[in-house]
Design a protein around this motif. Sequence first.
Motif, mmCIF file in Angstrom:
data_model
loop_
_atom_site.group_PDB
_atom_site.id
_atom_site.type_symbol
_atom_site.label_atom_id
_atom_site.label_comp_id
_atom_site.label_asym_id
_atom_site.label_seq_id
_atom_site.Cartn_x
_atom_site.Cartn_y
_atom_site.Cartn_z
ATOM 1 N N UNK A 127 1.291 -1.325 0.238
ATOM 2 C CA UNK A 127 -0.251 0.219 0.092
ATOM 3 C C UNK A 127 1.229 1.328 0.365
ATOM 4 N N UNK A 128 2.245 1.070 0.525
ATOM 5 C CA UNK A 128 3.248 2.240 0.568
ATOM 6 C C UNK A 128 4.138 2.587 -0.097
ATOM 7 N N UNK A 129 4.663 1.146 -0.639
ATOM 8 C CA UNK A 129 4.881 1.005 -2.012
ATOM 9 C C UNK A 129 5.012 -0.116 -3.333
ATOM 10 N N UNK A 130 4.282 -0.323 -4.124
ATOM 11 C CA UNK A 130 3.934 -0.877 -4.909
ATOM 12 C C UNK A 130 4.812 -1.917 -5.800
ATOM 13 N N UNK A 131 5.642 -2.663 -5.025
ATOM 14 C CA UNK A 131 6.242 -3.253 -5.715
ATOM 15 C C UNK A 131 6.566 -4.794 -5.359
ATOM 16 N N UNK A 132 6.000 -5.643 -6.102
ATOM 17 C CA UNK A 132 6.271 -7.118 -5.929
ATOM 18 C C UNK A 132 6.869 -7.839 -4.260
ATOM 19 N N UNK A 133 7.722 -7.356 -4.340
ATOM 20 C CA UNK A 133 8.790 -7.803 -3.126
ATOM 21 C C UNK A 133 7.549 -7.933 -1.842
ATOM 22 N N UNK A 134 6.967 -5.847 -1.764
ATOM 23 C CA UNK A 134 6.121 -6.153 -0.648
ATOM 24 C C UNK A 134 4.863 -7.130 -0.495
ATOM 25 N N UNK A 189 5.039 -10.889 10.996
ATOM 26 C CA UNK A 189 5.208 -9.660 10.181
ATOM 27 C C UNK A 189 5.959 -8.782 10.467
ATOM 28 N N UNK A 190 7.182 -9.546 9.227
ATOM 29 C CA UNK A 190 8.599 -8.453 9.707
ATOM 30 C C UNK A 190 8.818 -7.511 8.805
ATOM 31 N N UNK A 191 8.883 -6.454 8.779
ATOM 32 C CA UNK A 191 9.486 -5.058 7.741
ATOM 33 C C UNK A 191 11.141 -5.537 7.711
ATOM 34 N N UNK A 192 11.378 -5.256 6.319
ATOM 35 C CA UNK A 192 12.794 -5.030 6.031
ATOM 36 C C UNK A 192 13.237 -3.964 6.266
ATOM 37 N N UNK A 193 14.299 -3.779 6.337
ATOM 38 C CA UNK A 193 15.285 -2.438 5.611
ATOM 39 C C UNK A 193 15.643 -2.339 4.135
ATOM 40 N N UNK A 194 15.063 -2.642 3.434
ATOM 41 C CA UNK A 194 16.136 -3.034 2.266
ATOM 42 C C UNK A 194 14.554 -1.234 1.478
ATOM 43 N N UNK A 195 15.851 -1.527 0.147
ATOM 44 C CA UNK A 195 15.352 -0.550 -0.955
ATOM 45 C C UNK A 195 13.560 -0.820 -0.958
ATOM 46 N N UNK A 196 12.641 -1.823 -1.420
ATOM 47 C CA UNK A 196 11.405 -1.668 -2.199
ATOM 48 C C UNK A 196 10.906 -1.237 -1.053
ATOM 49 N N UNK A 197 10.864 -0.463 0.251
ATOM 50 C CA UNK A 197 9.850 0.415 0.973
ATOM 51 C C UNK A 197 9.809 1.499 0.100
ATOM 52 N N UNK A 198 11.084 2.057 -0.572
ATOM 53 C CA UNK A 198 10.549 3.204 -1.803
ATOM 54 C C UNK A 198 10.485 2.946 -2.933
ATOM 55 N N UNK A 231 11.165 5.628 5.791
ATOM 56 C CA UNK A 231 10.824 4.995 5.093
ATOM 57 C C UNK A 231 10.535 3.401 5.685
ATOM 58 N N UNK A 232 11.340 3.181 6.959
ATOM 59 C CA UNK A 232 11.454 2.165 7.305
ATOM 60 C C UNK A 232 10.240 1.787 8.742
ATOM 61 N N UNK A 233 9.686 3.399 9.326
ATOM 62 C CA UNK A 233 9.279 3.914 10.373
ATOM 63 C C UNK A 233 7.719 3.706 9.562
ATOM 64 N N UNK A 234 7.671 4.251 8.522
ATOM 65 C CA UNK A 234 6.192 4.373 7.671
ATOM 66 C C UNK A 234 5.756 2.997 7.371
ATOM 67 N N UNK A 235 6.228 2.467 7.142
ATOM 68 C CA UNK A 235 5.687 0.506 7.069
ATOM 69 C C UNK A 235 5.667 -0.404 8.278
ATOM 70 N N UNK A 236 5.964 0.152 9.274
ATOM 71 C CA UNK A 236 5.992 -0.407 10.625
ATOM 72 C C UNK A 236 4.957 0.269 10.782
ATOM 73 N N UNK A 237 4.279 1.650 10.999
ATOM 74 C CA UNK A 237 3.307 1.931 11.697
ATOM 75 C C UNK A 237 1.917 1.092 10.648
ATOM 76 N N UNK A 238 2.451 1.700 9.033
ATOM 77 C CA UNK A 238 1.095 0.734 8.830
ATOM 78 C C UNK A 238 1.123 -0.688 8.539
ATOM 79 N N UNK A 239 1.574 -1.177 8.952
ATOM 80 C CA UNK A 239 1.577 -2.787 8.930
ATOM 81 C C UNK A 239 0.866 -2.616 10.356
ATOM 82 N N UNK A 240 1.033 -1.997 11.446
ATOM 83 C CA UNK A 240 0.441 -2.312 12.657
ATOM 84 C C UNK A 240 -0.945 -1.401 12.473
ATOM 85 N N UNK A 241 -1.099 -0.734 10.991
ATOM 86 C CA UNK A 241 -2.531 -0.485 11.803
ATOM 87 C C UNK A 241 -3.066 -1.721 11.462
#
Length: 360
Positions: free
Chosen positions: A212-219, A235-244, A253-263
């Motif tokens: 929902x935050x970065x429309x890439x297949x690895x997400x 669900x574990x959030x990675x520190x990877x380029x696919x977050x952007x 971006x890492x924080x944004x994805x964690x926040x979204x996953x928690x939501x």
Amino acid sequence: MTATDFVIVNALGQLDNPNTPAALAAAAQLNPAGGELSVDARAIAEAHASGLTAVNITLGYTMGDLPPYEHTLDEIAVWDGILDAHPDDLLKVRTAADIRRAHHERRIGVIYGFQNAVAVGEDPALVDSRVAGFAAAGVRVVQLTYNQANHLGDGSMATANRGLTPFGRRVVDALNDHRLMVDLSHSGENTCLDAARHSRQPVSVNHTGCRALADLPRNKTDEELRLVAERGGFVGIYFMPFLDPGGHATAADVVDHIVHAVDVCGEDHVGIGTDGGTTAVDDLGTYRAALAEHVAARRAAGVGAAGERADTYPFVVDLRGVDQFRDLARLLEKRGFRSERIEKILGRNFLDYADRVWSA
């Protein structure tokens, strides 16, 4: 409590020094050898300094021309040797209690995990015995697919987006029987959804981002994330380029994805699976040259992922090294996360998930 007082579990990571000659050479290869030459004193010391309690490392066959089953057995033996050589620092994790023991004894728990399940072979009659053997050897996490398709299902880059195959269902059943984690990282969307529904045990996506935050297949889509959580998974959030979408992810971006996953999943089902280590690359210029060769080789072999480019590091530059977990805790606190929620994200949620799956 500070972040380093918490149980910190990296649900998919590394325990190596990427600056050794062997590691730099391996970075340019498609099929690097086992990590024994780079698990050195610096890597271990900096893992301790980071506050890390346990890490799920990747061993065995992931891709390439090596014989999957035999190569996997060889790498299990390599890692057994590494742990035997460092008994005061490293502890093989078989149960959630071992993670707690590692924390109490100030050792690093090492969780044996696969990033491709093809080492089980293709004979349905051998599936149970192969899985039982891996479990006896200490393997605790089995990811069903890598980016490409295999005979269990489709990876995230397989355009057919098949679901779990009949053979894949048999493998999931065997993993459930032997209480191994079914990891759906890298899987295609339908394979992920099918496996989450079919599994009798909670499943995980140990290293991913939010599509929902970065429309890439690895997400993963919200539907995938929600289903994994609803069934008691992790669900574990990675520190990877696919977050952007542009491939240059930052700590924000890492924080944004964690926040979204928690939501989406709730605060009890989200953690971290950085896909990296705690020793930072010292010379980014030299590393970038090796990385370009590695990315090109992955693309040529058909195992790369959308978002991988020669100019995108496989880590977040401003969230790496020995301070990465402390830095993340501070950033989450700034976003309004209380101490208890941060503790869950950094490791307690994975520990609770391990209790649900690994307990007899």
